[in-house]
Design an enzyme around this catalytic site. Sequence first.
Site, PDB file in Angstrom:
ATOM      1  CD  GLU A 199      52.549 -21.099-121.841  1.00  0.00           C
ATOM      2  OE1 GLU A 199      52.954 -20.862-120.691  1.00  0.00           O
ATOM      3  OE2 GLU A 199      52.356 -22.248-122.264  1.00  0.00           O
ATOM      4  CD  GLU A 390      55.742 -23.551-125.140  1.00  0.00           C
ATOM      5  OE1 GLU A 390      55.357 -24.182-124.132  1.00  0.00           O
ATOM      6  OE2 GLU A 390      56.125 -22.375-125.097  1.00  0.00           O
TER       7      GLU A 390
HETATM    8  P1  P53 Z   1      57.504 -26.771-117.807  1.00  0.00           P
HETATM    9  C1  P53 Z   1      52.329 -24.443-117.345  1.00  0.00           C
HETATM   10  C2  P53 Z   1      51.332 -25.002-118.121  1.00  0.00           C
HETATM   11  C3  P53 Z   1      51.440 -24.976-119.487  1.00  0.00           C
HETATM   12  C4  P53 Z   1      52.524 -24.376-120.077  1.00  0.00           C
HETATM   13  O1  P53 Z   1      56.490 -26.233-118.896  1.00  0.00           O
HETATM   14  C5  P53 Z   1      53.508 -23.803-119.300  1.00  0.00           C
HETATM   15  C6  P53 Z   1      53.413 -23.841-117.942  1.00  0.00           C
HETATM   16  C7  P53 Z   1      54.477 -23.264-117.102  1.00  0.00           C
HETATM   17  O2  P53 Z   1      55.066 -24.216-116.315  1.00  0.00           O
HETATM   18  O3  P53 Z   1      54.561 -23.151-119.815  1.00  0.00           O
HETATM   19  C8  P53 Z   1      55.044 -23.423-121.104  1.00  0.00           C
HETATM   20  O4  P53 Z   1      58.849 -26.294-118.224  1.00  0.00           O
HETATM   21  C9  P53 Z   1      56.096 -22.391-121.349  1.00  0.00           C
HETATM   22  C10 P53 Z   1      57.488 -22.962-121.437  1.00  0.00           C
HETATM   23  C11 P53 Z   1      57.594 -24.157-120.529  1.00  0.00           C
HETATM   24  C12 P53 Z   1      56.669 -25.234-121.060  1.00  0.00           C
HETATM   25  O5  P53 Z   1      55.344 -24.763-121.125  1.00  0.00           O
HETATM   26  O6  P53 Z   1      57.047 -26.205-116.536  1.00  0.00           O
HETATM   27  O7  P53 Z   1      55.840 -21.576-122.464  1.00  0.00           O
HETATM   28  O8  P53 Z   1      58.399 -21.943-121.120  1.00  0.00           O
HETATM   29  O9  P53 Z   1      58.881 -24.640-120.382  1.00  0.00           O
HETATM   30  C13 P53 Z   1      56.686 -26.509-120.253  1.00  0.00           C
HETATM   31  O10 P53 Z   1      57.409 -28.261-117.861  1.00  0.00           O
END
Ligand code: P53
Length: 490
Positions: A199, A390
């Site tokens: 990201e 993701e």
């Molecule tokens: P969490 C924000 C918005 C979109 C993706 O996020 C993001 C985030 C960061 O919070 O991060 C990605 O755990 C990231 C992962 C993360 C996952 O999204 O906050 O690449 O490390 O765990 C989900 O719910």
Amino acid sequence: MAHFRKDFLWGGAVAANQVEGGYNEGGKGLSVTDITTAGSLESPRYLTYTLDGKDGKVAGMFASSLPKGAKGKIFDNEYYPNHVAIDFYHHYKEDIKMFADMGFKVFRTSIAWTRIFPTGEEDKPNQEGLDFYRRVFEELKKNGIEPLVTISHYEDPLALGEKYNDWQDRKMIDLYVKYATTLFKEYKDLVKYWLTFNEINSSLMFLKMVGDGNASDEDYQKAYQKLHHQFVASAKAVVEGHKINPDFMIGNMIAGSVYYPGTPDPKDVLAARYEEELSQLYCADAQAKGEYPSFAKRLWDEHNVHLKIEDGDLEVMKEGKVDMYTFSYYMSNMVTTHDVGEKAKGNFSAGTRNPYLEYSEWGWSTDPDGLQLYLEKMYDRYGIPMMVVENGLGAVDKLEDGTVHDDYRIDYLRKHIKAMDKAVEHGVDLRAYTTWGCIDCVSAGTGQMSKRYGFIYVDRDDKGEGTLKRLPKDSYYWYQKVIASNGDEL
Ligand code: P53
């Protein structure tokens, strides 16, 4: 019939710091995440580094610099959820067995830089760290699972953060390239798929979280300068990687989102477009086209940014274009210049709530059409193979009779798989789908364990209590069928 290719890579994704634990084992050094305490929805933890001699709430894991002279430190009376996480460091065999049982074809994880170079500046890599990932990758291969490896996922060495003020110093480029090249050489016969930075665009999106979205020109200067160094580092890694193994597929990794105008007012349409340029296309162009976009000057001028670009930088960016476009996708955003609707909350969601969408407990919208749109738009723009690396729903799960009936998660994933299928039908070259947090892990944004994404439940709570026992949820058996039918049985 679904339209996915026969060799479509179904699987799941995690990051080293969110699953491994063992933060001080095997010769590992401290990373920026190791000094990050827990947070919550109200107080996301990327705003709360714990720093020695400062009052703490100054910068977070996504910030572009540390306050001058700040030193990261671990305090006895604080809880650090990533120190143990779900202890994948000691459970990886058991976990990989469950992934294989679900039928995974691919597993995305990252390498903790600090297991390989504890402070980032050692001459020689740490053998114990190299051996750990070799065991993980060999175990995956033995189970017919292809590793997909993120080189840097929000876990830079703390020592480098302190010394080089995060990525403000160009010195970081060479240190990163040395680290990446070490990995390429070490695992050249085990790993084919690599992602340079997780990201990468979060530095720009993060600015929306600073001072209620009114980040200073200096904040922008730092974010753009950091990105410039990362673009050059990424490009150099791509060039070096291809020398080591020409078959490597090396990708970018963008926090993907689409931006809708909140009304048909042309001003809103323009505002949504500008948001997309800033949050998505700026970084995507730099890595996938290998050049700064035509609108870059407008973005820099807006905040009086003067980028330090050295001779050869632009050439290397051109030479080190990525081989594939990979991204995370959770939600869409709505942008308006009008006073309509409720302000959106939650991670990175600048803008207003979209009345046509539903929102999760953490304020993230569910928008599978947005995923289809994103795939079709970006494939049209860049024309290289794509991977959704993701996607998923963070939710509170209730354990009942040793399992979790997570139909809400199945429902979310089903809709997004249908959206991907449509995009493939429409011509997008989609190669892989790795759902986020395929096994419950520590949330990046809030540090919570209770924000769960997994097919596999892990018995551990927000205070660090629990047996760490793994249990398949309903979604586990559902995903097994999806994979076995190559997306037909949803
Ligand atoms: P969490 C924000 C918005 C979109 C993706 O996020 C993001 C985030 C960061 O919070 O991060 C990605 O755990 C990231 C992962 C993360 C996952 O999204 O906050 O690449 O490390 O765990 C989900 O719910």
